[in-house]
Design a protein around this motif. Sequence first.
Motif, PDB file in Angstrom:
ATOM      1  N   VAL A   9       1.936  -8.822  -9.547  1.00 50.14           N
ATOM      2  CA  VAL A   9       1.225  -7.554  -9.418  1.00 50.14           C
ATOM      3  C   VAL A   9      -0.112  -7.853  -8.757  1.00 50.14           C
ATOM      4  O   VAL A   9      -0.976  -8.494  -9.367  1.00 50.14           O
ATOM      5  CB  VAL A   9       1.042  -6.856 -10.781  1.00 50.14           C
ATOM      6  CG1 VAL A   9       0.374  -5.493 -10.572  1.00 50.14           C
ATOM      7  CG2 VAL A   9       2.371  -6.712 -11.497  1.00 50.14           C
ATOM      8  N   ALA A  11      -1.051  -8.237  -4.330  1.00 52.20           N
ATOM      9  CA  ALA A  11      -0.558  -8.996  -3.170  1.00 52.20           C
ATOM     10  C   ALA A  11      -1.724  -9.452  -2.312  1.00 52.20           C
ATOM     11  O   ALA A  11      -1.622  -9.529  -1.091  1.00 52.20           O
ATOM     12  CB  ALA A  11       0.404  -8.134  -2.362  1.00 52.20           C
ATOM     13  N   GLY A  12      -2.853  -9.731  -2.954  1.00 53.23           N
ATOM     14  CA  GLY A  12      -4.035 -10.162  -2.215  1.00 53.23           C
ATOM     15  C   GLY A  12      -4.007 -11.658  -1.952  1.00 53.23           C
ATOM     16  O   GLY A  12      -2.933 -12.249  -1.723  1.00 53.23           O
ATOM     17  N   ALA A  36      -1.877  -1.318  -1.983  1.00 53.15           N
ATOM     18  CA  ALA A  36      -2.157  -1.302  -0.539  1.00 53.15           C
ATOM     19  C   ALA A  36      -0.845  -1.153   0.231  1.00 53.15           C
ATOM     20  O   ALA A  36       0.053  -2.008   0.133  1.00 53.15           O
ATOM     21  CB  ALA A  36      -2.863  -2.586  -0.134  1.00 53.15           C
ATOM     22  N   THR A  78      -2.722 -10.211 -10.649  1.00 53.88           N
ATOM     23  CA  THR A  78      -4.004 -10.459  -9.964  1.00 53.88           C
ATOM     24  C   THR A  78      -4.601  -9.155  -9.457  1.00 53.88           C
ATOM     25  O   THR A  78      -5.591  -9.168  -8.732  1.00 53.88           O
ATOM     26  CB  THR A  78      -3.812 -11.406  -8.755  1.00 53.88           C
ATOM     27  OG1 THR A  78      -2.881 -10.790  -7.851  1.00 53.88           O
ATOM     28  CG2 THR A  78      -3.313 -12.758  -9.167  1.00 53.88           C
ATOM     29  N   ALA A  79      -3.976  -8.025  -9.808  1.00 49.69           N
ATOM     30  CA  ALA A  79      -4.468  -6.735  -9.311  1.00 49.69           C
ATOM     31  C   ALA A  79      -5.897  -6.525  -9.775  1.00 49.69           C
ATOM     32  O   ALA A  79      -6.252  -6.867 -10.900  1.00 49.69           O
ATOM     33  CB  ALA A  79      -3.574  -5.608  -9.825  1.00 49.69           C
ATOM     34  N   GLY A  80      -6.703  -5.966  -8.888  1.00 45.70           N
ATOM     35  CA  GLY A  80      -8.098  -5.720  -9.225  1.00 45.70           C
ATOM     36  C   GLY A  80      -8.983  -6.154  -8.084  1.00 45.70           C
ATOM     37  O   GLY A  80      -8.498  -6.424  -6.989  1.00 45.70           O
TER      38      GLY A  80
HETATM   39  N1  APR Z   1      -2.450  -1.785  -8.676  1.00 40.02           N
HETATM   40  C1  APR Z   1      -1.931  -2.769  -7.911  1.00 40.02           C
HETATM   41  N2  APR Z   1      -2.673  -3.544  -7.101  1.00 40.02           N
HETATM   42  C2  APR Z   1      -3.992  -3.303  -7.052  1.00 40.02           C
HETATM   43  C3  APR Z   1      -4.610  -2.291  -7.831  1.00 40.02           C
HETATM   44  C4  APR Z   1      -3.773  -1.510  -8.659  1.00 40.02           C
HETATM   45  N3  APR Z   1      -4.270  -0.527  -9.420  1.00 40.02           N
HETATM   46  N4  APR Z   1      -5.948  -2.333  -7.560  1.00 40.02           N
HETATM   47  C5  APR Z   1      -6.154  -3.314  -6.675  1.00 40.02           C
HETATM   48  N5  APR Z   1      -4.980  -3.894  -6.355  1.00 40.02           N
HETATM   49  C6  APR Z   1      -4.727  -4.978  -5.405  1.00 40.02           C
HETATM   50  C7  APR Z   1      -5.518  -4.871  -4.112  1.00 40.02           C
HETATM   51  O1  APR Z   1      -4.931  -3.949  -3.215  1.00 40.02           O
HETATM   52  C8  APR Z   1      -5.456  -6.310  -3.602  1.00 40.02           C
HETATM   53  O2  APR Z   1      -4.381  -6.524  -2.705  1.00 40.02           O
HETATM   54  O3  APR Z   1      -5.131  -6.214  -5.960  1.00 40.02           O
HETATM   55  C9  APR Z   1      -5.229  -7.146  -4.878  1.00 40.02           C
HETATM   56  C10 APR Z   1      -6.365  -8.110  -5.178  1.00 40.02           C
HETATM   57  O4  APR Z   1      -6.383  -9.051  -4.168  1.00 40.02           O
HETATM   58  P1  APR Z   1      -7.729  -9.680  -3.579  1.00 40.02           P
HETATM   59  O5  APR Z   1      -8.734  -8.589  -3.411  1.00 40.02           O
HETATM   60  O6  APR Z   1      -7.362 -10.519  -2.423  1.00 40.02           O
HETATM   61  O7  APR Z   1      -8.259 -10.569  -4.812  1.00 40.02           O
HETATM   62  P2  APR Z   1      -7.789 -12.051  -5.242  1.00 40.02           P
HETATM   63  O8  APR Z   1      -8.655 -13.042  -4.573  1.00 40.02           O
HETATM   64  O9  APR Z   1      -6.319 -12.165  -5.114  1.00 40.02           O
HETATM   65  O10 APR Z   1      -8.238 -12.009  -6.763  1.00 40.02           O
HETATM   66  C11 APR Z   1      -7.650 -11.113  -7.685  1.00 40.02           C
HETATM   67  O11 APR Z   1      -8.138 -12.537  -9.560  1.00 40.02           O
HETATM   68  O12 APR Z   1      -9.462 -14.444  -9.784  1.00 40.02           O
HETATM   69  C12 APR Z   1      -9.373 -13.060  -9.971  1.00 40.02           C
HETATM   70  O13 APR Z   1     -11.657 -12.387  -9.760  1.00 40.02           O
HETATM   71  C13 APR Z   1     -10.395 -12.349  -9.150  1.00 40.02           C
HETATM   72  O14 APR Z   1     -10.149 -10.259 -10.269  1.00 40.02           O
HETATM   73  C14 APR Z   1      -9.821 -10.981  -9.083  1.00 40.02           C
HETATM   74  C15 APR Z   1      -8.301 -11.229  -9.052  1.00 40.02           C
END
Ligand code: APR
Length: 316
Positions: A9, A11-12, A36, A78-80
């Motif tokens: 959950v 895909a970042g 996204a 990792t969503a957020g």
């Molecule tokens: N549902 C699903 N996906 C979501 C939602 C949601 N409600 N809100 C945000 N996202 C997705 C974003 O669209 C994004 O693709 O979560 C993904 C987060 O990816 P990145 O911004 O690339 O963050 P990342 O470096 O992968 O880190 C994610 O892990 O280590 C922690 O602090 C970091 O909280 C952060 C998380």
Amino acid sequence: MARNKIALVGAGQIGGTLALLAGMKELGDIAIVDIAEGVPQGKALDIAEAAPVEGFDAKYSGSNDYEVIKDADVVIVTAGVPRKPGMSRDDLIGINTGVINTVGANIKKYAPNAFVIVITNPLDVMVEVMQRASGLPANKVVGMAGVLDSARFRHFLAEEFKVSVEDVNAFVLGGHGDTMVPLVRYSSVAGIPLPDLVKMGWTTQEKLDAIVQRTRDGGAEIVNLLKTGSAFYAPASSAIAMAESYLKDKRRVLPCAARLDGQYGVKGLYIGVPVVIGKNGVEKIVEIELNAEEQSMFDHSVSAVKSLVAAMEKAA
Ligand code: APR
């Protein structure tokens, strides 16, 4: 034999790396969901196209609909939003609590038997939010932090000693933040504890103290370098190690954020401790004896996490 299913959950940056690693290790089929549009679909297809070159078999699916995670064996979250330079992990609490509540409700609906690994920060609080929102038993919901923190510690120690990272073992307790407790006494090179290595002249106490501090600040060091996000390769590797231990019932002893039930004098709080991960999730919480100094650092970490949980409850 049916393949395992790993749901991601988010895909970042971390989610994409998780997807690649899970495939390369042939842990199972991989389903990716994200809000996204096009991103989970695009990353799923891109990695599936790498599989013939790398020589692994895994089915990839990406979607903006949570149904794709249905009946997953493992869900890694990792969503957020990640932090930017100048932000602490705790600054993310408001926005990420809402995200994790939504994710938790969908895990309850689609994958209630999964082993859930939370990566979203602030970690120790987000894993609590996830357990409450998903309603899954506490042994099936854990947070990834300690494996990463100890990997950073191991890397710095291996560099200092000029030995293989494989022979360096490190032990980290407490929350995933500035209050984490790298335990020098329980960290070793090929079984030789760090204090003995100082006596043997391999390093000095000052250098060791600097490495401990660099470990505590390990996340911020990467954020300051990247400027647009936070670490993702090592966090993804760390979560995959936890998922693999569960799926293969390896019973590895890994530091994870687990809900304590009286261990270390703490009840009802998620915090980083060594646990055994096997087919039932957290099979055992390993309680070691702490000396007065370690106990006081751990207590400090526990109160930091408690006040964050209180802040999260107040905001909710
Ligand atoms: N549902 C699903 N996906 C979501 C939602 C949601 N409600 N809100 C945000 N996202 C997705 C974003 O669209 C994004 O693709 O979560 C993904 C987060 O990816 P990145 O911004 O690339 O963050 P990342 O470096 O992968 O880190 C994610 O892990 O280590 C922690 O602090 C970091 O909280 C952060 C998380």
